[in-house]
Scaffold this motif. Sequence first.
Motif, PDB file in Angstrom:
ATOM      1  N   ARG A 202       0.852  -1.194   0.000  1.00 50.65           N
ATOM      2  CA  ARG A 202       0.000   0.000   0.000  1.00 50.65           C
ATOM      3  C   ARG A 202       0.890   1.248   0.000  1.00 50.65           C
ATOM      4  O   ARG A 202       2.062   1.186   0.355  1.00 50.65           O
ATOM      5  CB  ARG A 202      -0.928   0.018   1.219  1.00 50.65           C
ATOM      6  N   THR A 203       0.307   2.393  -0.386  1.00 51.33           N
ATOM      7  CA  THR A 203       1.038   3.657  -0.374  1.00 51.33           C
ATOM      8  C   THR A 203       1.030   4.237   1.044  1.00 51.33           C
ATOM      9  O   THR A 203      -0.019   4.318   1.682  1.00 51.33           O
ATOM     10  CB  THR A 203       0.402   4.661  -1.345  1.00 51.33           C
ATOM     11  N   VAL A 204       2.205   4.645   1.513  1.00 51.82           N
ATOM     12  CA  VAL A 204       2.370   5.124   2.886  1.00 51.82           C
ATOM     13  C   VAL A 204       2.973   6.528   2.854  1.00 51.82           C
ATOM     14  O   VAL A 204       3.832   6.835   2.028  1.00 51.82           O
ATOM     15  CB  VAL A 204       3.279   4.164   3.694  1.00 51.82           C
ATOM     16  N   PHE A 205       2.486   7.361   3.774  1.00 54.47           N
ATOM     17  CA  PHE A 205       2.966   8.744   3.895  1.00 54.47           C
ATOM     18  C   PHE A 205       3.634   8.911   5.242  1.00 54.47           C
ATOM     19  O   PHE A 205       3.031   8.622   6.289  1.00 54.47           O
ATOM     20  CB  PHE A 205       1.805   9.739   3.773  1.00 54.47           C
ATOM     21  N   LEU A 206       4.872   9.376   5.263  1.00 49.60           N
ATOM     22  CA  LEU A 206       5.580   9.735   6.498  1.00 49.60           C
ATOM     23  C   LEU A 206       5.680  11.250   6.553  1.00 49.60           C
ATOM     24  O   LEU A 206       6.278  11.878   5.659  1.00 49.60           O
ATOM     25  CB  LEU A 206       6.987   9.127   6.523  1.00 49.60           C
ATOM     26  N   ARG A 207       5.085  11.810   7.573  1.00 46.74           N
ATOM     27  CA  ARG A 207       5.049  13.278   7.702  1.00 46.74           C
ATOM     28  C   ARG A 207       5.920  13.702   8.872  1.00 46.74           C
ATOM     29  O   ARG A 207       5.799  13.167   9.974  1.00 46.74           O
ATOM     30  CB  ARG A 207       3.619  13.760   7.924  1.00 46.74           C
ATOM     31  N   CYS A 208       6.794  14.673   8.638  1.00 39.83           N
ATOM     32  CA  CYS A 208       7.715  15.161   9.668  1.00 39.83           C
ATOM     33  C   CYS A 208       7.357  16.603  10.016  1.00 39.83           C
ATOM     34  O   CYS A 208       7.208  17.445   9.125  1.00 39.83           O
ATOM     35  CB  CYS A 208       9.158  15.081   9.177  1.00 39.83           C
ATOM     36  N   VAL A 209       7.214  16.884  11.312  1.00 44.41           N
ATOM     37  CA  VAL A 209       6.841  18.226  11.772  1.00 44.41           C
ATOM     38  C   VAL A 209       7.706  18.596  12.967  1.00 44.41           C
ATOM     39  O   VAL A 209       7.926  17.774  13.870  1.00 44.41           O
ATOM     40  CB  VAL A 209       5.345  18.285  12.177  1.00 44.41           C
ATOM     41  N   ALA A 210       8.193  19.836  12.991  1.00 42.21           N
ATOM     42  CA  ALA A 210       8.943  20.357  14.142  1.00 42.21           C
ATOM     43  C   ALA A 210       8.591  21.826  14.333  1.00 42.21           C
ATOM     44  O   ALA A 210       8.526  22.589  13.367  1.00 42.21           O
ATOM     45  CB  ALA A 210      10.443  20.200  13.929  1.00 42.21           C
ATOM     46  N   ASN A 211       8.365  22.212  15.564  1.00 40.88           N
ATOM     47  CA  ASN A 211       8.123  23.625  15.878  1.00 40.88           C
ATOM     48  C   ASN A 211       9.452  24.372  15.890  1.00 40.88           C
ATOM     49  O   ASN A 211      10.420  23.915  16.520  1.00 40.88           O
ATOM     50  CB  ASN A 211       7.443  23.772  17.244  1.00 40.88           C
TER      51      ASN A 211
ATOM     52  N   THR B 270       0.202  23.864   4.055  1.00 40.25           N
ATOM     53  CA  THR B 270       0.988  23.923   5.293  1.00 40.25           C
ATOM     54  C   THR B 270       2.018  25.029   5.290  1.00 40.25           C
ATOM     55  O   THR B 270       2.633  25.305   6.318  1.00 40.25           O
ATOM     56  CB  THR B 270       1.714  22.594   5.530  1.00 40.25           C
ATOM     57  N   GLN B 271       2.239  25.689   4.166  1.00 44.30           N
ATOM     58  CA  GLN B 271       3.168  26.815   4.074  1.00 44.30           C
ATOM     59  C   GLN B 271       4.552  26.454   4.613  1.00 44.30           C
ATOM     60  O   GLN B 271       5.149  27.188   5.401  1.00 44.30           O
ATOM     61  CB  GLN B 271       2.617  28.032   4.812  1.00 44.30           C
ATOM     62  N   GLY B 272       5.062  25.298   4.205  1.00 47.88           N
ATOM     63  CA  GLY B 272       6.422  24.915   4.577  1.00 47.88           C
ATOM     64  C   GLY B 272       6.579  24.396   5.984  1.00 47.88           C
ATOM     65  O   GLY B 272       7.700  24.213   6.448  1.00 47.88           O
ATOM     66  N   GLU B 273       5.470  24.140   6.705  1.00 47.99           N
ATOM     67  CA  GLU B 273       5.583  23.697   8.081  1.00 47.99           C
ATOM     68  C   GLU B 273       5.915  22.207   8.188  1.00 47.99           C
ATOM     69  O   GLU B 273       6.161  21.697   9.264  1.00 47.99           O
ATOM     70  CB  GLU B 273       4.278  23.977   8.832  1.00 47.99           C
ATOM     71  N   THR B 274       5.856  21.480   7.098  1.00 47.41           N
ATOM     72  CA  THR B 274       6.116  20.051   7.145  1.00 47.41           C
ATOM     73  C   THR B 274       6.707  19.599   5.818  1.00 47.41           C
ATOM     74  O   THR B 274       6.667  20.328   4.824  1.00 47.41           O
ATOM     75  CB  THR B 274       4.819  19.276   7.441  1.00 47.41           C
ATOM     76  N   LYS B 275       7.265  18.378   5.831  1.00 43.43           N
ATOM     77  CA  LYS B 275       7.728  17.757   4.585  1.00 43.43           C
ATOM     78  C   LYS B 275       7.309  16.291   4.638  1.00 43.43           C
ATOM     79  O   LYS B 275       7.582  15.594   5.617  1.00 43.43           O
ATOM     80  CB  LYS B 275       9.232  17.884   4.406  1.00 43.43           C
ATOM     81  N   ILE B 276       6.627  15.859   3.577  1.00 40.73           N
ATOM     82  CA  ILE B 276       6.048  14.520   3.536  1.00 40.73           C
ATOM     83  C   ILE B 276       6.867  13.627   2.606  1.00 40.73           C
ATOM     84  O   ILE B 276       7.238  14.021   1.498  1.00 40.73           O
ATOM     85  CB  ILE B 276       4.579  14.582   3.080  1.00 40.73           C
ATOM     86  N   LEU B 277       7.133  12.410   3.103  1.00 40.25           N
ATOM     87  CA  LEU B 277       7.807  11.383   2.330  1.00 40.25           C
ATOM     88  C   LEU B 277       6.743  10.370   1.907  1.00 40.25           C
ATOM     89  O   LEU B 277       6.101   9.740   2.751  1.00 40.25           O
ATOM     90  CB  LEU B 277       8.891  10.712   3.170  1.00 40.25           C
ATOM     91  N   LYS B 278       6.533  10.231   0.607  1.00 41.41           N
ATOM     92  CA  LYS B 278       5.509   9.334   0.074  1.00 41.41           C
ATOM     93  C   LYS B 278       6.191   8.090  -0.498  1.00 41.41           C
ATOM     94  O   LYS B 278       7.015   8.175  -1.407  1.00 41.41           O
ATOM     95  CB  LYS B 278       4.696  10.041  -1.012  1.00 41.41           C
ATOM     96  N   LEU B 279       5.815   6.926   0.059  1.00 36.21           N
ATOM     97  CA  LEU B 279       6.334   5.646  -0.415  1.00 36.21           C
ATOM     98  C   LEU B 279       5.221   4.979  -1.220  1.00 36.21           C
ATOM     99  O   LEU B 279       4.207   4.535  -0.661  1.00 36.21           O
ATOM    100  CB  LEU B 279       6.748   4.765   0.760  1.00 36.21           C
ATOM    101  N   LYS B 280       5.403   4.904  -2.530  1.00 36.54           N
ATOM    102  CA  LYS B 280       4.347   4.424  -3.429  1.00 36.54           C
ATOM    103  C   LYS B 280       4.408   2.912  -3.575  1.00 36.54           C
ATOM    104  O   LYS B 280       5.434   2.362  -3.970  1.00 36.54           O
ATOM    105  CB  LYS B 280       4.493   5.104  -4.800  1.00 36.54           C
ATOM    106  N   ASN B 281       3.281   2.247  -3.273  1.00 39.07           N
ATOM    107  CA  ASN B 281       3.143   0.800  -3.446  1.00 39.07           C
ATOM    108  C   ASN B 281       4.355   0.072  -2.825  1.00 39.07           C
ATOM    109  O   ASN B 281       5.270  -0.356  -3.514  1.00 39.07           O
ATOM    110  CB  ASN B 281       3.007   0.456  -4.920  1.00 39.07           C
ATOM    111  N   LEU B 282       4.318  -0.008  -1.519  1.00 44.77           N
ATOM    112  CA  LEU B 282       5.462  -0.460  -0.725  1.00 44.77           C
ATOM    113  C   LEU B 282       6.198  -1.648  -1.342  1.00 44.77           C
ATOM    114  O   LEU B 282       5.594  -2.636  -1.775  1.00 44.77           O
ATOM    115  CB  LEU B 282       5.013  -0.837   0.684  1.00 44.77           C
ATOM    116  N   ARG B 283       7.552  -1.525  -1.329  1.00 43.35           N
ATOM    117  CA  ARG B 283       8.431  -2.587  -1.815  1.00 43.35           C
ATOM    118  C   ARG B 283       9.220  -3.143  -0.628  1.00 43.35           C
ATOM    119  O   ARG B 283       9.294  -2.510   0.426  1.00 43.35           O
ATOM    120  CB  ARG B 283       9.394  -2.021  -2.857  1.00 43.35           C
TER     121      ARG B 283
END
Length: 903
Positions: free
Chosen positions: A136-145, A177-190
């Motif tokens: 499945r496609t998975v999203f890893l989202r990173c956020v820091a204040n 989000t105006q640059g508040e986060t960066k998302i890593l998208k893993l398409k169709n997990l391998r």
Amino acid sequence: MFCLSPTAPPTVRIVHSGHACNVEEERHTERVYTIREGETLELTCLVTGHPRPQIRWTKTAGSVSDRFQDSSVFNETLHISKIQRHQGGRYYCKAENGLGSPAIKSIRVDVYYLDDPLVTVHQSVGEAKEQFYYERTVFLRCVANSNPPVRYSWHRGRDVLSQGSDKGVEIYEPFFTQGETKILKLKNLRPQDYANYSCIASVRNVCGISDRNIVFKLTNKTASPSIKLLVEDPIVVNPGQTVSLVCITTGGEPNPTLSWVSSSDSLPEKSVVKGGTLTLPAITSDEAGVYSCVASNNVGNPAKKSTTIVVRALKKGRFWITPDPYHNDDNIQIGREVKISCQVEATPPEELTFGWLKNGRAMRSSERMVITQTDPDISPGTTNLDIIDLKFTDFGTYTCVAALKGGGIPEISIDVNISSTTVPPNLTVPRGKSPLVVREGDTVELECLVSGKPKPIILWSRADKEAPMPDGSLQAESYDGVLRIVNVSREMTGSYRCQTSQFNGFNVKPREAVVELIVQYPPSVEPVLLEMRQGLGRPVAMNCRVLRAHPSRVLRYEWRLGNRLLHAGHFDQSDETEYTVKSLNREGWGEYTCDVNNEAGAGRCTFLVTGKAYPPEFYYDTYSPLWQNRPTVYGFKLQWTQMNPNTVDRIVAYRLGIRQKHNVEMYIPVDGTITKGELNTHNLTELIKPAAYEVRLTPITRFGEGDSTIRIITYSEFHCSFEEEPICMFTQDKNDDFDWTRHSAATRDTKYTPNTGPSDDRSGSKQGFYMYIETSRPRKEGEVARLVSPFFNVVPKNPYGIANPPAYCFSFFFHMYGKHIGTLNAFLRQKGQTAAEGPAWSLSGNQGDRWKQAKVSIHPTASFQVVLEGIRGPGIEGDIAIDDVTLEEGECRDLPPIRSGAP
């Protein structure tokens, strides 16, 4: 001893110390002070002006609203240790001394910080199936204040992930989000996507803030949390029981963390949380509500399960009697219908049961005795007993009994007597109880007589205005018809309404009456206390005015000096009285009082007539106050003006007190008459270095001593920031080619010399001054401008001459920016020296668009001067500036590195 008036409106500028990362100018001359969270903020407000301006620091909120501790700081220095992010914002320094407009400067404090990042994992909802992360496609989202905005980078294991480096990976920032986060998208997990992922958050090492990172392990078992509550919903308990709520995890990888929350935002203070178990010992009704168990592992959405705790309770039992509605009068009579109603508040309402007794024996509903109960879901639990065709045998005591099916809660019993004496209520005010006249501060009882059986509760309220009762409520209950007010005040004057309540009595139109309350109070006068200063032989007029009084028609006044009666009389149409001393003598000094009386008491105006002189006002802007500077002692030029000198008798002398380890006192005689604004000077000598001294100055007249003023004087070495026009006794050399110019960035015209010269003074202020050489035409390459300091004395430490010359550290800040920068030299010029020595310090070429510090140790053997020499370079973009020149005893320490020609 005297000179012209130095009176001047305030000026202000802000300088900084503490732990600033950077200070820069923005548009519209706003200064920005950048500091790391947890460091010390220190801002100093430097003021000039006479009289000495009052200084006040205030703050407006930045990104987070706070009120600067709900106060202002009345001090030159604003000091905040361990500053936090919410303390960022715009700080204002305001100085005012009553002359002209207040001087205001501001600086914006920007607090930098970086929190640890957080990684959350989500699966595309449209692709979600039973196996959460299998193909499945998975999203890893990173956020820091952070502040400033953070930059993110992703790693898989040791490999850096970037857009395009792997076809199965996308890295993007959502627009919203105006640059508040960066998302890593893993398409169709391998298979290779099951790995350790690192998110690194960085603010590019600003303020020395290092990067932060977090690691998330993605496996084929990674799943969002699921939980189960091992309790019923709802949970119905009796007060005082201990309640335990158990929550367990049934799934989730990584292992979820459990927490409990309640509908009241916070858990009860006595609650205990251990793992997934929440224990509430000796529960009360106030702790009832919804409790939720929340499980989170940053994968998917948190899991939440809730249950409701219901604490059994019975309260507010009350009754009312409703006469036959088909008759006009409210009396209970044989042959008519009467209804008895009973109401309680029950929790839970579905457990509420009612029973009826007559004279202690249980009753059942019948054709003539009809018992009904309202639906508790519609209204609070109410039961009615309708007696049809009342008979003599129906007279007696009826009891309504309320209980809860679950038990454990005491029953509520309400008795209602029905007899020939059961009559509707009536209200009257006793004779002589309205209007009620009392004096302020008394205790008063407002009374309404209530008749009838049963006697209802009496409700008191204000009748003439929408104002609260004396206790702050809008309505007060009384069981005996009396409203008692302690310490009555004038604001309580007015009409008070008493009326019958429909509860615990007849359900009929309320009976009511009104009581008038009149509060008498002594006269309020002004001034309550006024000090009047006056010299002998002059008139003194004192005026006492009545602001308000009740009653106001009978007002008598008495003027006294001490205990001696001076004058008495009555007010006619006027609301003020005046007493005048035509020619003040020594016996006329003292405390005058004017007592204004009415029936309720007296108000008093007090006038303290004195010949005491006002305090002197120290002059803090004295040019070069350090006038004597020897190896172990120094002298200080003390200057002041006298506040309102013409108000009292002539000042004949000043008593000067100097305190360090011991007190020293002396008298400074005054010849002639001091005028307002005149500057007085007295030289203090033989002060021990580097001690500070407390100086107290007290004026003396024929009356005696006046008010004192205190200031602290401190030893400081020579320092010149060129803020004043005399430029600290520096002079232009008469044998050079052109002169140095005093200027500020706010007024300097740079249209002829772009890309050169400073944009602010050394402290970062566009209003601050500095000295610079203007290299525009007609100046030519090689021409010289020299600025010469005043003479500094060198005193031998022994009478046989100087064997080891003393060391001095000469330092200054310089700004050398532009492609045509020439040379800046510093020379030591000693008295009696004929041959010129080479420069003690020299630097050439472009040093960048910033202020830098120079330090050089010198060892003079005689009185000396320091010369700053600027030499024009090959073009017009070669302005050289200097600021903050200092001279201190001792060798220089921490010499700054300087490279000629290197910006």
